[in-house]
Design a protein around this motif. Structure first.
Motif, PDB file in Angstrom:
ATOM      1  N   TYR A 112       0.819  -1.203   0.000  1.00 57.55           N
ATOM      2  CA  TYR A 112       0.000   0.000   0.000  1.00 57.55           C
ATOM      3  C   TYR A 112       0.855   1.256   0.000  1.00 57.55           C
ATOM      4  O   TYR A 112       0.429   2.316  -0.441  1.00 57.55           O
ATOM      5  N   ILE A 113       2.099   1.136   0.467  1.00 57.93           N
ATOM      6  CA  ILE A 113       3.010   2.276   0.388  1.00 57.93           C
ATOM      7  C   ILE A 113       3.372   2.527  -1.067  1.00 57.93           C
ATOM      8  O   ILE A 113       3.382   3.662  -1.534  1.00 57.93           O
ATOM      9  N   LYS A 114       3.640   1.449  -1.787  1.00 54.25           N
ATOM     10  CA  LYS A 114       3.956   1.588  -3.197  1.00 54.25           C
ATOM     11  C   LYS A 114       2.775   2.208  -3.949  1.00 54.25           C
ATOM     12  O   LYS A 114       2.944   3.017  -4.847  1.00 54.25           O
ATOM     13  N   ASN A 115       1.551   1.821  -3.566  1.00 56.48           N
ATOM     14  CA  ASN A 115       0.366   2.364  -4.218  1.00 56.48           C
ATOM     15  C   ASN A 115       0.196   3.845  -3.915  1.00 56.48           C
ATOM     16  O   ASN A 115      -0.506   4.553  -4.633  1.00 56.48           O
ATOM     17  N   ALA A 116       0.812   4.315  -2.860  1.00 52.90           N
ATOM     18  CA  ALA A 116       0.681   5.722  -2.474  1.00 52.90           C
ATOM     19  C   ALA A 116       1.684   6.614  -3.197  1.00 52.90           C
ATOM     20  O   ALA A 116       1.679   7.818  -3.015  1.00 52.90           O
ATOM     21  N   ILE A 171      11.506   3.707  -0.983  1.00 51.26           N
ATOM     22  CA  ILE A 171      10.103   4.061  -0.801  1.00 51.26           C
ATOM     23  C   ILE A 171       9.965   5.460  -0.233  1.00 51.26           C
ATOM     24  O   ILE A 171       9.173   6.266  -0.713  1.00 51.26           O
ATOM     25  N   ILE A 172      10.749   5.757   0.786  1.00 51.88           N
ATOM     26  CA  ILE A 172      10.660   7.076   1.415  1.00 51.88           C
ATOM     27  C   ILE A 172      11.033   8.164   0.425  1.00 51.88           C
ATOM     28  O   ILE A 172      10.362   9.197   0.320  1.00 51.88           O
ATOM     29  N   LYS A 173      12.081   7.950  -0.341  1.00 52.61           N
ATOM     30  CA  LYS A 173      12.503   8.948  -1.328  1.00 52.61           C
ATOM     31  C   LYS A 173      11.432   9.152  -2.393  1.00 52.61           C
ATOM     32  O   LYS A 173      11.140  10.279  -2.794  1.00 52.61           O
ATOM     33  N   GLU A 174      10.829   8.043  -2.852  1.00 52.76           N
ATOM     34  CA  GLU A 174       9.792   8.150  -3.880  1.00 52.76           C
ATOM     35  C   GLU A 174       8.565   8.874  -3.351  1.00 52.76           C
ATOM     36  O   GLU A 174       7.943   9.662  -4.063  1.00 52.76           O
ATOM     37  N   LEU A 175       8.208   8.598  -2.109  1.00 49.88           N
ATOM     38  CA  LEU A 175       7.062   9.278  -1.509  1.00 49.88           C
ATOM     39  C   LEU A 175       7.304  10.772  -1.438  1.00 49.88           C
ATOM     40  O   LEU A 175       6.417  11.573  -1.745  1.00 49.88           O
ATOM     41  N   GLU A 176       8.496  11.151  -1.033  1.00 54.84           N
ATOM     42  CA  GLU A 176       8.819  12.573  -0.930  1.00 54.84           C
ATOM     43  C   GLU A 176       8.821  13.238  -2.299  1.00 54.84           C
ATOM     44  O   GLU A 176       8.298  14.336  -2.474  1.00 54.84           O
ATOM     45  N   GLU A 177       9.405  12.561  -3.281  1.00 53.29           N
ATOM     46  CA  GLU A 177       9.477  13.125  -4.628  1.00 53.29           C
ATOM     47  C   GLU A 177       8.101  13.233  -5.264  1.00 53.29           C
ATOM     48  O   GLU A 177       7.886  14.061  -6.157  1.00 53.29           O
ATOM     49  N   LYS A 189      14.207   9.509  10.256  1.00 51.88           N
ATOM     50  CA  LYS A 189      14.446  10.953  10.302  1.00 51.88           C
ATOM     51  C   LYS A 189      15.750  11.326   9.600  1.00 51.88           C
ATOM     52  O   LYS A 189      15.843  12.383   8.953  1.00 51.88           O
ATOM     53  N   LYS A 190      16.742  10.457   9.692  1.00 53.54           N
ATOM     54  CA  LYS A 190      18.046  10.746   9.088  1.00 53.54           C
ATOM     55  C   LYS A 190      17.965  10.839   7.568  1.00 53.54           C
ATOM     56  O   LYS A 190      18.776  11.522   6.947  1.00 53.54           O
ATOM     57  N   ILE A 191      17.003  10.149   6.971  1.00 52.33           N
ATOM     58  CA  ILE A 191      16.933  10.128   5.511  1.00 52.33           C
ATOM     59  C   ILE A 191      15.720  10.856   4.953  1.00 52.33           C
ATOM     60  O   ILE A 191      15.623  11.078   3.755  1.00 52.33           O
ATOM     61  N   SER A 192      14.792  11.248   5.820  1.00 52.38           N
ATOM     62  CA  SER A 192      13.580  11.911   5.353  1.00 52.38           C
ATOM     63  C   SER A 192      13.730  13.423   5.381  1.00 52.38           C
ATOM     64  O   SER A 192      14.279  13.986   6.330  1.00 52.38           O
ATOM     65  N   LYS A 193      13.201  14.067   4.351  1.00 56.01           N
ATOM     66  CA  LYS A 193      13.256  15.526   4.274  1.00 56.01           C
ATOM     67  C   LYS A 193      11.916  16.171   4.601  1.00 56.01           C
ATOM     68  O   LYS A 193      11.807  17.396   4.637  1.00 56.01           O
ATOM     69  N   VAL A 194      10.872  15.351   4.808  1.00 54.50           N
ATOM     70  CA  VAL A 194       9.552  15.893   5.130  1.00 54.50           C
ATOM     71  C   VAL A 194       9.247  15.652   6.601  1.00 54.50           C
ATOM     72  O   VAL A 194       9.852  14.785   7.244  1.00 54.50           O
ATOM     73  N   PRO A 195       8.314  16.406   7.187  1.00 55.82           N
ATOM     74  CA  PRO A 195       7.969  16.218   8.601  1.00 55.82           C
ATOM     75  C   PRO A 195       7.434  14.816   8.882  1.00 55.82           C
ATOM     76  O   PRO A 195       6.863  14.159   8.005  1.00 55.82           O
ATOM     77  N   LEU A 196       7.616  14.371  10.126  1.00 55.44           N
ATOM     78  CA  LEU A 196       7.168  13.059  10.566  1.00 55.44           C
ATOM     79  C   LEU A 196       6.102  13.210  11.650  1.00 55.44           C
ATOM     80  O   LEU A 196       6.251  14.001  12.572  1.00 55.44           O
ATOM     81  N   ASP A 197       5.028  12.425  11.518  1.00 51.96           N
ATOM     82  CA  ASP A 197       3.962  12.382  12.527  1.00 51.96           C
ATOM     83  C   ASP A 197       3.935  10.980  13.110  1.00 51.96           C
ATOM     84  O   ASP A 197       3.665  10.015  12.404  1.00 51.96           O
TER      85      ASP A 197
END
Length: 199
Positions: free
Chosen positions: A5-9, A40-46, A76-84
């Motif tokens: 479902y992450i890939k689908n997002a 996945i995290i990079k693709e989500l951000e992009e 957090k070390k690799i993400s550039k967007v806020p985390l909830d």
């Protein structure tokens, strides 16, 4: 898999939250360059996601177990967007400080298992981060009126917390409309007033 479902997002646009779950044993704690999780995290951000919503489950408040503050710190070390960090756990007061130190931008706690909700919100706020309140499907929106001035976000659950694949609860739509009309708009109005006063 848990990541399907992450890939689908990945096609998400601005204003869409990306949800991130997984068992610790499935995650590469170093998030190396070839890790699927890093990709996945990079693709989500992009793709334009505004922030990542991290479902933290303890196997007690909800049936499943996901991950803890250590994994969140790695994200957090690799993400550039806020985390909830959405804490679906018992005794969140014992863990709020750890998640704040891990670098999250907001911590969301459930109304249902926290009798000292205001105290927990103040604990979250003491770290200079945002506080959110989560309502399960059976919980009335009116229940959060006493603390509405202290929170930054309301999360309305449209399924019961703890596991995926559930049928969407249709009554959630009216509940969301009610929350937006009576509470969420007020949160943003007061936020705008505060920002104007600080300028």
């Amino acid at each position: 898999t848990k990541f399907d479902y992450i890939k689908n997002a990945l096609r998400c646009k601005k204003g869409v939250t990306a949800y991130f779950e997984g068992e610790e044993k499935r995650l590469n704690k170093k998030f190396g360059n070839e890790s699927i999780n890093l990709g996945i995290i990079k693709e989500l951000e992009e793709s334009g996601c505004d922030y990542l919503h991290l479902d933290i489950m303890d196997g007690v408040f909800v049936p499943q177990i996901t991950f803890g503050a250590k994994i969140v710190a790695d994200i957090k070390k690799i993400s550039k967007v806020p985390l909830d960090a959405h804490l679906m756990i018992v005794n969140p007061e014992n863990h709020i400080d750890d998640f704040a130190k891990a670098g999250v931008n907001m911590i969301s706690i459930h109304f249902e298992n926290n009798i000292h909700l205001h105290k927990l919100i103040m604990q979250i706020k003491s770290h200079n981060i945002k506080a959110g309140v989560v309502l399960n499907p059976h919980t009335r929106v009116e229940n959060i009126e006493p603390i509405i001035d202290y929170i930054d976000n309301i999360l309305i659950m449209s399924v019961n917390p703890g596991f995926g694949g559930q049928k969407f609860i249709e009554s959630s739509i009216e509940k969301i409309k009610k929350a937006k009309k009576e509470h969420i708009n007020e949160i943003y109005r007061k936020k705008a007033q505060k920002e104007r006063r600080t300028k």
